[in-house]
Design an enzyme around this catalytic site. Structure first.
Site, short mmCIF file in Angstrom:
data_model
loop_
_atom_site.label_atom_id
_atom_site.label_comp_id
_atom_site.label_asym_id
_atom_site.label_seq_id
_atom_site.Cartn_x
_atom_site.Cartn_y
_atom_site.Cartn_z
N LYS A 89 0.74 -0.97 0.21
CA LYS A 89 -0.29 -0.16 0.07
C LYS A 89 1.33 1.39 0.21
O LYS A 89 1.95 1.34 0.88
CB LYS A 89 -0.60 0.37 1.02
CG LYS A 89 -2.03 1.05 1.23
CD LYS A 89 -3.18 0.99 0.68
CE LYS A 89 -4.30 2.14 0.80
NZ LYS A 89 -3.74 2.50 -0.98
N GLN A 110 7.48 3.67 3.67
CA GLN A 110 5.99 3.48 4.08
C GLN A 110 5.88 2.11 4.83
O GLN A 110 4.22 1.83 5.52
CB GLN A 110 5.55 3.34 2.25
CG GLN A 110 4.10 3.40 1.96
CD GLN A 110 2.95 4.42 2.10
OE1 GLN A 110 3.98 5.64 1.47
NE2 GLN A 110 1.80 4.57 2.67
N LYS A 113 5.28 3.71 8.43
CA LYS A 113 4.24 4.34 8.55
C LYS A 113 3.07 3.32 8.41
O LYS A 113 2.21 3.06 9.27
CB LYS A 113 3.79 4.83 7.55
CG LYS A 113 2.68 6.52 7.43
CD LYS A 113 3.37 7.05 5.79
CE LYS A 113 3.95 7.56 5.34
NZ LYS A 113 4.23 8.85 4.19
N LYS A 125 5.52 2.01 -3.21
CA LYS A 125 5.22 2.75 -3.87
C LYS A 125 5.41 2.82 -4.87
O LYS A 125 5.96 2.64 -5.29
CB LYS A 125 6.11 4.23 -2.47
CG LYS A 125 5.81 5.01 -3.03
CD LYS A 125 4.84 5.73 -2.12
CE LYS A 125 4.69 7.71 -2.40
NZ LYS A 125 3.88 7.73 -0.94
N GLY A 164 -3.05 8.20 -4.56
CA GLY A 164 -1.90 9.67 -4.92
C GLY A 164 -0.99 10.00 -4.15
O GLY A 164 -0.74 9.35 -2.66
N ASP A 165 0.25 10.83 -4.65
CA ASP A 165 0.93 11.72 -4.10
C ASP A 165 1.28 13.15 -4.69
O ASP A 165 0.50 12.85 -5.39
CB ASP A 165 2.44 10.31 -3.87
CG ASP A 165 3.30 10.80 -3.38
OD1 ASP A 165 2.34 10.95 -1.61
OD2 ASP A 165 4.20 11.44 -3.83
N THR A 208 -4.61 13.62 5.00
CA THR A 208 -2.95 13.85 5.88
C THR A 208 -2.55 15.58 6.42
O THR A 208 -1.71 14.87 7.74
CB THR A 208 -2.37 13.76 4.52
OG1 THR A 208 -2.45 12.58 3.30
CG2 THR A 208 -0.66 13.21 5.16
N ASN A 239 -2.01 18.83 -1.68
CA ASN A 239 -2.93 18.77 -0.90
C ASN A 239 -2.54 17.66 0.53
O ASN A 239 -3.39 19.01 1.68
CB ASN A 239 -3.30 17.12 -1.04
CG ASN A 239 -4.09 16.32 -0.27
OD1 ASN A 239 -3.84 15.68 0.67
ND2 ASN A 239 -5.13 16.05 -0.58
N SER A 375 -6.46 5.54 3.30
CA SER A 375 -6.66 4.97 3.06
C SER A 375 -7.11 3.31 3.21
O SER A 375 -8.04 2.49 2.63
CB SER A 375 -5.89 5.04 1.86
OG SER A 375 -5.45 5.92 1.57
P1 NDP Z 1 0.51 17.91 -4.07
O1 NDP Z 1 1.13 17.46 -5.16
O2 NDP Z 1 -0.78 18.27 -3.59
O3 NDP Z 1 1.81 18.89 -3.76
C1 NDP Z 1 2.80 18.92 -3.42
C2 NDP Z 1 3.46 20.51 -3.38
O4 NDP Z 1 4.69 20.26 -3.25
C3 NDP Z 1 3.42 22.07 -4.25
O5 NDP Z 1 3.67 22.73 -3.69
C4 NDP Z 1 4.35 21.29 -4.89
O6 NDP Z 1 4.56 23.09 -6.20
C5 NDP Z 1 5.39 21.28 -3.97
N1 NDP Z 1 6.93 20.59 -4.29
C6 NDP Z 1 6.57 19.42 -5.11
N2 NDP Z 1 8.06 19.45 -5.09
C7 NDP Z 1 9.02 19.91 -5.19
C8 NDP Z 1 10.36 19.91 -5.13
N3 NDP Z 1 10.79 19.57 -6.12
N4 NDP Z 1 10.45 21.74 -4.93
C9 NDP Z 1 9.89 22.61 -4.22
N5 NDP Z 1 8.84 21.88 -4.14
C10 NDP Z 1 7.75 20.88 -4.42
O7 NDP Z 1 1.47 16.85 -3.20
P2 NDP Z 1 1.19 16.12 -1.42
O8 NDP Z 1 0.22 17.27 -1.04
O9 NDP Z 1 0.19 15.41 -1.87
O10 NDP Z 1 2.77 15.79 -0.99
C11 NDP Z 1 2.96 16.87 0.15
C12 NDP Z 1 4.07 15.33 0.77
O11 NDP Z 1 3.14 15.15 1.42
C13 NDP Z 1 4.93 14.78 -0.58
O12 NDP Z 1 6.73 14.07 0.49
C14 NDP Z 1 4.10 13.33 0.05
O13 NDP Z 1 5.37 12.42 -0.70
C15 NDP Z 1 3.61 13.88 0.93
N6 NDP Z 1 2.99 12.71 0.98
C16 NDP Z 1 1.16 12.82 1.22
C17 NDP Z 1 0.43 12.39 1.20
C18 NDP Z 1 -1.46 12.36 0.92
O14 NDP Z 1 -2.12 12.16 0.80
N7 NDP Z 1 -1.46 12.76 -0.32
C19 NDP Z 1 0.48 11.28 2.05
C20 NDP Z 1 1.68 11.34 3.74
C21 NDP Z 1 2.63 12.55 2.74
P3 NDP Z 1 5.04 22.30 -6.92
O15 NDP Z 1 3.56 22.51 -7.98
O16 NDP Z 1 6.15 24.06 -7.95
O17 NDP Z 1 5.66 20.99 -7.55
#
Ligand code: NDP
Length: 443
Positions: A89, A110, A113, A125, A164-165, A208, A239, A375
């Site tokens: 997962k 993961q 977690k 993943k 998603g991620d 999250t 997100n 999830s």
């Molecule tokens: P989103 O795609 O919704 O948002 C990602 C955000 O991070 C955007 O603002 C993006 O900006 C920024 N970002 C991504 N890559 C970079 C980079 N290389 N440098 C600077 N900014 C960056 O993703 P999520 O909110 O879902 O995920 C964010 C984090 O949380 C990740 O590490 C993910 O693995 C983790 N996570 C997410 C979960 C979920 O349920 N969604 C669960 C657990 C962990 P830009 O648009 O400019 O790229």
């Protein structure tokens, strides 16, 4: 030499071009030394060697055609890391930086977690080096369909359940789910993060970010404090960041920043969520557009949020977005709490600074586990053919986050590392996986 350093040395030799994977494994293995030392059978049965080697790594090409008729090929991965406590997962990431090292570190994290949530889910993943930015809706759809056409063979509700991620939200999950159903002819809960009209769970979108705040609140309560009245700095605007800001604001905190890869906005009056959601979720625009609707807010191009003084810092963007200098600046400016919404956002050196300065530091594998926990609740609802109310799911999520905090705090104490939640989360997550792996024999 100790068992752990032997395993780490071999790991470095075997994976020379995988810095993120080495970083994640080093952090976990070094912090669980007391648990491993207390169990000599782990070494006899090569438990750590097996734990750091994925059960299976899938790499495949994704061909797709853009709106102008040009053909592109991207590289995709699904790492099925560990199935000791349940089906694989973990999310799918679409971002140009995606490579094997990043997907392996995410799959490894993961595993622990998912164990911490208390639900029966193994670790996996996936992702692709596809860049969704600037693509039309039809390009995204064709890409997702091609992705699923390769992925469907290796996933299933009892085998591997992606979600998603970064770069993969409700829209992408919808297109992938449709293609899975079309190919297999089966309507089943093979993905989570689905839309509400076709088997998704209420509160999964928020989970999250909300979970991060529930755990932070619990950690503060345990130290006779709370979120109320605190100044909070948040990175990211996706997100996780959005719903962390929403819940923290509801609990009386003031979140003053949001960012993306172009820079950050500082809003002294507190981030306005309607404006943020309009910019990011509706228009899918860059973060600088936030200031058009908020005259007191300022955009700082190419800068990181960590220079802004705060009580609480919530990194919610991506791995290694907070380095040792950022950590020192946060400490210097009086920050007392760091809780990781993203996966491994702090470098190993930054984490050391937080621990040495006695900050309350909640590592990502505990603090952001609310997404995968919910999830898990979505999978249960799909199996039962039911859908629970928002309040029911949210209450369960809150309970799970409180439990995770309690378990990691207890484990930290048990291993003589009170309030060191890196040790606590890793030890608590590891023990359940280790127990299941030992019970199932050398496989
Ligand atoms: P989103 O795609 O919704 O948002 C990602 C955000 O991070 C955007 O603002 C993006 O900006 C920024 N970002 C991504 N890559 C970079 C980079 N290389 N440098 C600077 N900014 C960056 O993703 P999520 O909110 O879902 O995920 C964010 C984090 O949380 C990740 O590490 C993910 O693995 C983790 N996570 C997410 C979960 C979920 O349920 N969604 C669960 C657990 C962990 P830009 O648009 O400019 O790229």
């Amino acid at each position: 030499m100790s068992y752990i350093s032997d395993v780490l040395e071999q790991l470095n030799k075997n994976n020379p071009n995988e810095p993120e994977f080495i970083q994640a494994t080093t952090e976990v293995l070094e912090s669980i030394a007391p648990v491993v030392d207390a169990n000599p059978r782990f070494q006899d049965w090569a438990l750590l060697e097996r734990l750091v080697e994925p059960e299976r790594v899938n790499i495949f090409r994704i061909p797709w055609v853009d709106d102008a008729g040009k053909t592109h090929v991207n590289r995709a991965y699904r790492v099925q890391f560990n199935s000791a406590i349940g089906p694989y997962k973990g999310g799918i990431r679409f971002h140009p930086s995606v490579n094997l090292s990043i997907i392996k570190f995410l799959g490894f994290e993961q595993t622990f977690k998912n164990s911490l949530t208390g639900l029966p889910m193994g670790g996996g993943k996936g992702g692709c080096d596809f860049d969704p930015k600037g693509k039309s809706d039809t390009e995204i759809m064709r890409f997702c369909q091609s992705f699923m056409t390769s992925l469907y063979r290796i996933i299933g509700p009892r085998v591997d359940v992606p979600a998603g991620d970064i770069g993969v939200g409700a829209r992408e999950v919808g297109y992938m789910y449709g293609q899975y159903k079309r190919i297999t002819g089966v309507y089943e809960g093979v993905l989570t993060g689905k839309g509400l009209s076709y088997g998704g769970s209420l509160a999964r979108t928020e989970a999250t970010g909300y979970g991060l705040i529930y755990l932070t609140q619990e950690m503060l309560n345990d130290h006779n404090d709370s979120i109320e009245g605190k100044t909070i700095v948040v990175s990211g605007s996706g997100n996780v960041a959005t719903y962390a800001i929403e819940k923290a604001t509801q609990l009386g905190g003031k979140c003053v920043t949001a960012s993306d890869s172009s820079g950050y906005v500082y809003d002294p009056d507190g981030i306005d969520l309607d404006v943020l959601k309009d910019v990011k979720q509706v228009r899918r625009a860059r973060i600088n557009e936030y200031v058009n609707a908020r005259p007191n807010a300022k955009f700082h191009a190419g800068k990181r949020v960590w220079e802004v003084p705060c009580d609480i810092a919530l990194p919610c963007a991506t791995q290694n977005e907070l380095d040792v200098n950022d950590a020192k600046e946060l400490v210097k400016n009086g920050c007392k709490v760091v809780a990781e919404g993203a996966n491994m956002p702090s470098t190993l050196e930054a984490t050391k600074v937080f621990l040495e300065n006695k900050l309350l530091f909640a590592p990502g594998k505990a603090a952001n586990a609310g997404g995968v926990a919910t999830s898990g609740l979505e999978m249960t609802q799909n199996t039962q053919g039911l859908s629970w109310s928002f309040e029911e799911v949210d209450t369960k999520l809150c309970g799970i986050m409180k439990n995770i905090y309690g378990n990691m705090a207890d484990a930290a104490k048990e291993y003589n590392a009170k309030d060191n939640f890196v040790v606590g989360a890793n030890a608590a997550g590891f023990l359940k996986v280790a127990d299941a792996m030992m019970a199932q024999g050398i496989i």
